[in-house]
Write a protein that holds these residues in place. Structure first.
Motif, PDB file in Angstrom:
ATOM      1  N   ARG A 133       0.826  -1.211   0.000  1.00  0.00           N
ATOM      2  CA  ARG A 133       0.000   0.000   0.000  1.00  0.00           C
ATOM      3  C   ARG A 133       0.863   1.266   0.000  1.00  0.00           C
ATOM      4  NH1 ARG A 133      -5.243   0.118   1.429  1.00  0.00           N
ATOM      5  NH2 ARG A 133      -5.035  -1.830   2.566  1.00  0.00           N
ATOM      6  N   LYS A 134       1.912   1.299   0.821  1.00  0.00           N
ATOM      7  CA  LYS A 134       2.740   2.497   0.948  1.00  0.00           C
ATOM      8  C   LYS A 134       3.378   2.882  -0.385  1.00  0.00           C
ATOM      9  CE  LYS A 134       6.756   4.350   3.308  1.00  0.00           C
ATOM     10  NZ  LYS A 134       7.891   4.056   4.166  1.00  0.00           N
ATOM     11  N   ASN A 135       3.870   1.897  -1.146  1.00  0.00           N
ATOM     12  CA  ASN A 135       4.542   2.164  -2.409  1.00  0.00           C
ATOM     13  C   ASN A 135       3.638   1.957  -3.626  1.00  0.00           C
ATOM     14  OD1 ASN A 135       7.263   2.773  -1.421  1.00  0.00           O
ATOM     15  ND2 ASN A 135       7.138   0.697  -0.632  1.00  0.00           N
ATOM     16  N   ASN A 136       2.357   1.653  -3.391  1.00  0.00           N
ATOM     17  CA  ASN A 136       1.378   1.430  -4.454  1.00  0.00           C
ATOM     18  C   ASN A 136       1.927   0.466  -5.512  1.00  0.00           C
ATOM     19  OD1 ASN A 136      -1.213   1.836  -5.478  1.00  0.00           O
ATOM     20  ND2 ASN A 136      -0.511   3.424  -6.871  1.00  0.00           N
ATOM     21  N   THR A 137       2.318  -0.730  -5.038  1.00  0.00           N
ATOM     22  CA  THR A 137       2.992  -1.718  -5.877  1.00  0.00           C
ATOM     23  C   THR A 137       2.415  -3.108  -5.614  1.00  0.00           C
ATOM     24  OG1 THR A 137       5.022  -0.403  -5.827  1.00  0.00           O
ATOM     25  CG2 THR A 137       5.267  -2.727  -6.386  1.00  0.00           C
ATOM     26  N   LEU A 138       2.270  -3.884  -6.686  1.00  0.00           N
ATOM     27  CA  LEU A 138       1.893  -5.289  -6.567  1.00  0.00           C
ATOM     28  C   LEU A 138       3.165  -6.122  -6.542  1.00  0.00           C
ATOM     29  CD1 LEU A 138      -0.995  -5.502  -9.193  1.00  0.00           C
ATOM     30  CD2 LEU A 138      -1.215  -5.403  -6.702  1.00  0.00           C
ATOM     31  N   LEU A 139       3.320  -6.957  -5.518  1.00  0.00           N
ATOM     32  CA  LEU A 139       4.470  -7.848  -5.390  1.00  0.00           C
ATOM     33  C   LEU A 139       4.008  -9.267  -5.672  1.00  0.00           C
ATOM     34  CD1 LEU A 139       5.809  -6.448  -2.020  1.00  0.00           C
ATOM     35  CD2 LEU A 139       6.591  -5.866  -4.319  1.00  0.00           C
ATOM     36  N   TYR A 140       4.796 -10.001  -6.434  1.00  0.00           N
ATOM     37  CA  TYR A 140       4.502 -11.394  -6.751  1.00  0.00           C
ATOM     38  C   TYR A 140       5.691 -12.232  -6.293  1.00  0.00           C
ATOM     39  CZ  TYR A 140       0.751  -9.580  -9.687  1.00  0.00           C
ATOM     40  OH  TYR A 140      -0.367  -8.953 -10.143  1.00  0.00           O
ATOM     41  N   VAL A 141       5.427 -13.234  -5.443  1.00  0.00           N
ATOM     42  CA  VAL A 141       6.475 -14.079  -4.873  1.00  0.00           C
ATOM     43  C   VAL A 141       6.227 -15.528  -5.288  1.00  0.00           C
ATOM     44  CG1 VAL A 141       7.585 -14.842  -2.734  1.00  0.00           C
ATOM     45  CG2 VAL A 141       6.572 -12.568  -2.853  1.00  0.00           C
ATOM     46  N   THR A 142       7.280 -16.211  -5.790  1.00  0.00           N
ATOM     47  CA  THR A 142       7.177 -17.651  -6.029  1.00  0.00           C
ATOM     48  C   THR A 142       7.793 -18.366  -4.833  1.00  0.00           C
ATOM     49  OG1 THR A 142       9.317 -17.855  -7.135  1.00  0.00           O
ATOM     50  CG2 THR A 142       7.396 -17.470  -8.536  1.00  0.00           C
ATOM     51  N   TYR A 143       7.220 -19.511  -4.477  1.00  0.00           N
ATOM     52  CA  TYR A 143       7.797 -20.378  -3.452  1.00  0.00           C
ATOM     53  C   TYR A 143       7.314 -21.795  -3.701  1.00  0.00           C
ATOM     54  CZ  TYR A 143       3.274 -20.050  -1.100  1.00  0.00           C
ATOM     55  OH  TYR A 143       1.938 -20.094  -0.806  1.00  0.00           O
ATOM     56  N   THR A 144       8.105 -22.758  -3.251  1.00  0.00           N
ATOM     57  CA  THR A 144       7.774 -24.160  -3.442  1.00  0.00           C
ATOM     58  C   THR A 144       7.456 -24.795  -2.096  1.00  0.00           C
ATOM     59  OG1 THR A 144       9.301 -24.220  -5.287  1.00  0.00           O
ATOM     60  CG2 THR A 144       8.570 -26.321  -4.473  1.00  0.00           C
ATOM     61  N   THR A 145       6.420 -25.614  -2.083  1.00  0.00           N
ATOM     62  CA  THR A 145       6.057 -26.324  -0.865  1.00  0.00           C
ATOM     63  C   THR A 145       6.168 -27.820  -1.098  1.00  0.00           C
ATOM     64  OG1 THR A 145       3.739 -26.421  -1.513  1.00  0.00           O
ATOM     65  CG2 THR A 145       4.402 -24.557  -0.157  1.00  0.00           C
ATOM     66  N   LYS A 146       6.450 -28.529  -0.040  1.00  0.00           N
ATOM     67  CA  LYS A 146       6.444 -29.986  -0.067  1.00  0.00           C
ATOM     68  C   LYS A 146       6.030 -30.445   1.316  1.00  0.00           C
ATOM     69  CE  LYS A 146       9.226 -33.975  -1.349  1.00  0.00           C
ATOM     70  NZ  LYS A 146      10.544 -34.432  -1.764  1.00  0.00           N
ATOM     71  N   LEU A 147       5.131 -31.408   1.373  1.00  0.00           N
ATOM     72  CA  LEU A 147       4.555 -31.833   2.641  1.00  0.00           C
ATOM     73  C   LEU A 147       5.611 -32.321   3.632  1.00  0.00           C
ATOM     74  CD1 LEU A 147       1.982 -32.389   4.270  1.00  0.00           C
ATOM     75  CD2 LEU A 147       1.958 -34.664   3.279  1.00  0.00           C
ATOM     76  N   ILE A 148       6.523 -33.178   3.183  1.00  0.00           N
ATOM     77  CA  ILE A 148       7.459 -33.819   4.102  1.00  0.00           C
ATOM     78  C   ILE A 148       8.717 -32.982   4.313  1.00  0.00           C
ATOM     79  CG2 ILE A 148       8.870 -35.886   4.470  1.00  0.00           C
ATOM     80  CD1 ILE A 148       6.695 -37.357   2.765  1.00  0.00           C
ATOM     81  N   GLU A 149       9.276 -32.455   3.255  1.00  0.00           N
ATOM     82  CA  GLU A 149      10.546 -31.734   3.330  1.00  0.00           C
ATOM     83  C   GLU A 149      10.390 -30.387   2.644  1.00  0.00           C
ATOM     84  OE1 GLU A 149      14.784 -32.195   1.098  1.00  0.00           O
ATOM     85  OE2 GLU A 149      13.784 -34.015   1.711  1.00  0.00           O
ATOM     86  N   GLY A 150      10.406 -29.310   3.437  1.00  0.00           N
ATOM     87  CA  GLY A 150      10.199 -27.990   2.867  1.00  0.00           C
ATOM     88  C   GLY A 150      11.420 -27.478   2.134  1.00  0.00           C
ATOM     89  N   HIS A 151      11.198 -26.653   1.138  1.00  0.00           N
ATOM     90  CA  HIS A 151      12.259 -26.024   0.370  1.00  0.00           C
ATOM     91  C   HIS A 151      12.025 -24.525   0.430  1.00  0.00           C
ATOM     92  CE1 HIS A 151      13.638 -29.802  -1.414  1.00  0.00           C
ATOM     93  NE2 HIS A 151      12.368 -30.122  -1.402  1.00  0.00           N
ATOM     94  N   VAL A 152      12.931 -23.814   1.092  1.00  0.00           N
ATOM     95  CA  VAL A 152      12.747 -22.394   1.288  1.00  0.00           C
ATOM     96  C   VAL A 152      13.467 -21.631   0.173  1.00  0.00           C
ATOM     97  CG1 VAL A 152      12.884 -20.540   2.977  1.00  0.00           C
ATOM     98  CG2 VAL A 152      12.719 -22.889   3.742  1.00  0.00           C
ATOM     99  N   LYS A 153      12.971 -21.773  -1.051  1.00  0.00           N
ATOM    100  CA  LYS A 153      13.519 -21.036  -2.183  1.00  0.00           C
ATOM    101  C   LYS A 153      12.404 -20.180  -2.732  1.00  0.00           C
ATOM    102  CE  LYS A 153      17.071 -24.339  -3.231  1.00  0.00           C
ATOM    103  NZ  LYS A 153      17.769 -25.093  -4.236  1.00  0.00           N
ATOM    104  N   ASN A 154      12.734 -18.927  -3.043  1.00  0.00           N
ATOM    105  CA  ASN A 154      11.702 -18.031  -3.521  1.00  0.00           C
ATOM    106  C   ASN A 154      12.286 -17.022  -4.495  1.00  0.00           C
ATOM    107  OD1 ASN A 154      12.361 -15.411  -1.980  1.00  0.00           O
ATOM    108  ND2 ASN A 154      12.442 -16.992  -0.407  1.00  0.00           N
ATOM    109  N   SER A 155      11.411 -16.327  -5.171  1.00  0.00           N
ATOM    110  CA  SER A 155      11.789 -15.295  -6.114  1.00  0.00           C
ATOM    111  C   SER A 155      10.716 -14.213  -6.062  1.00  0.00           C
ATOM    112  CB  SER A 155      11.895 -15.895  -7.525  1.00  0.00           C
ATOM    113  OG  SER A 155      12.320 -14.935  -8.458  1.00  0.00           O
ATOM    114  N   LEU A 156      11.080 -12.966  -6.381  1.00  0.00           N
ATOM    115  CA  LEU A 156      10.167 -11.841  -6.226  1.00  0.00           C
ATOM    116  C   LEU A 156      10.169 -10.959  -7.466  1.00  0.00           C
ATOM    117  CD1 LEU A 156       8.475  -9.938  -4.286  1.00  0.00           C
ATOM    118  CD2 LEU A 156      10.654  -8.860  -3.756  1.00  0.00           C
ATOM    119  N   SER A 157       8.997 -10.441  -7.823  1.00  0.00           N
ATOM    120  CA  SER A 157       8.852  -9.464  -8.897  1.00  0.00           C
ATOM    121  C   SER A 157       7.825  -8.436  -8.456  1.00  0.00           C
ATOM    122  CB  SER A 157       8.408 -10.145 -10.195  1.00  0.00           C
ATOM    123  OG  SER A 157       8.413  -9.220 -11.267  1.00  0.00           O
ATOM    124  N   ALA A 158       7.863  -7.250  -9.058  1.00  0.00           N
ATOM    125  CA  ALA A 158       6.954  -6.173  -8.665  1.00  0.00           C
ATOM    126  C   ALA A 158       6.424  -5.432  -9.889  1.00  0.00           C
ATOM    127  CB  ALA A 158       7.679  -5.192  -7.745  1.00  0.00           C
TER     128      ALA A 158
END
Length: 160
Positions: free
Chosen positions: A128-153
């Motif tokens: 809201r402050k910067n009037n910007t839409l942020l889009y984040v990718t992330y992967t989930t896995k039930l047993i073993e999580g993977h904390v990898k992500n990427s961001l675009s605006a």
């Protein structure tokens, strides 16, 4: 290159959105998987609520005879590809957690049990402050999580 429509149904706001494979190429094998290769895919999909926004996601898929799961790496680039209306923006989630707008099953025929419940997700967050839409990718896995992500605006400076 032949474009392939993937039947990826987005249920948010009752709209159906289809991702389109806009590019793909082989990257060779990794590790002990000599009878397999990695294929990088680029998917394009429109935001299901914000009609003038399109996201492009690259992700790697292990193909052939493999004992590895799909890598969790992904990248995202989102752009304004048409007019963004105030009425569309009024429909999006405005809390800091945002909302998931897209997911792809990362399981495949050879890897069904290795990738059990593994998904590549895209979440939209409104700054809201910067009037910007942020889009984040992330992967989930039930047993073993993977904390990898990427961001675009996508900035909305013309939409105030």
């Amino acid at each position: 290159m032949k474009k392939i429509l993937l039947g990826l149904l987005i249920t948010l706001a009752g709209k159906s959105v289809f991702a389109e494979e806009v590019g793909a190429f082989s990257m060779g094998s990794r590790g002990w998987n000599i009878l397999s290769s990695n294929r990088l895919k680029v998917l394009a999909f429109p935001d299901p609520i914000v009609s003038g926004a399109t996201c492009f996601v690259s992700t790697v898929e292990a193909t052939g005879l493999t004992f590895s799961s799909d890598p969790s790496d992904s990248s995202i680039a989102c752009r304004q590809t048409g007019p963004i209306s105030e009425s569309d923006l009024s429909k999006i989630e405005k809390n800091p957690e945002g909302e998931d707008i897209f997911s792809v099953d990362k399981g495949g025929f050879n890897k069904k049990f290795l990738n059990l419940f593994k998904e590549l997700n895209v979440r939209r967050i409104y700054d809201r402050k910067n009037n910007t839409l942020l889009y984040v990718t992330y992967t989930t896995k039930l047993i073993e999580g993977h904390v990898k992500n990427s961001l675009s605006a996508i900035t909305l400076y013309n939409n105030k």
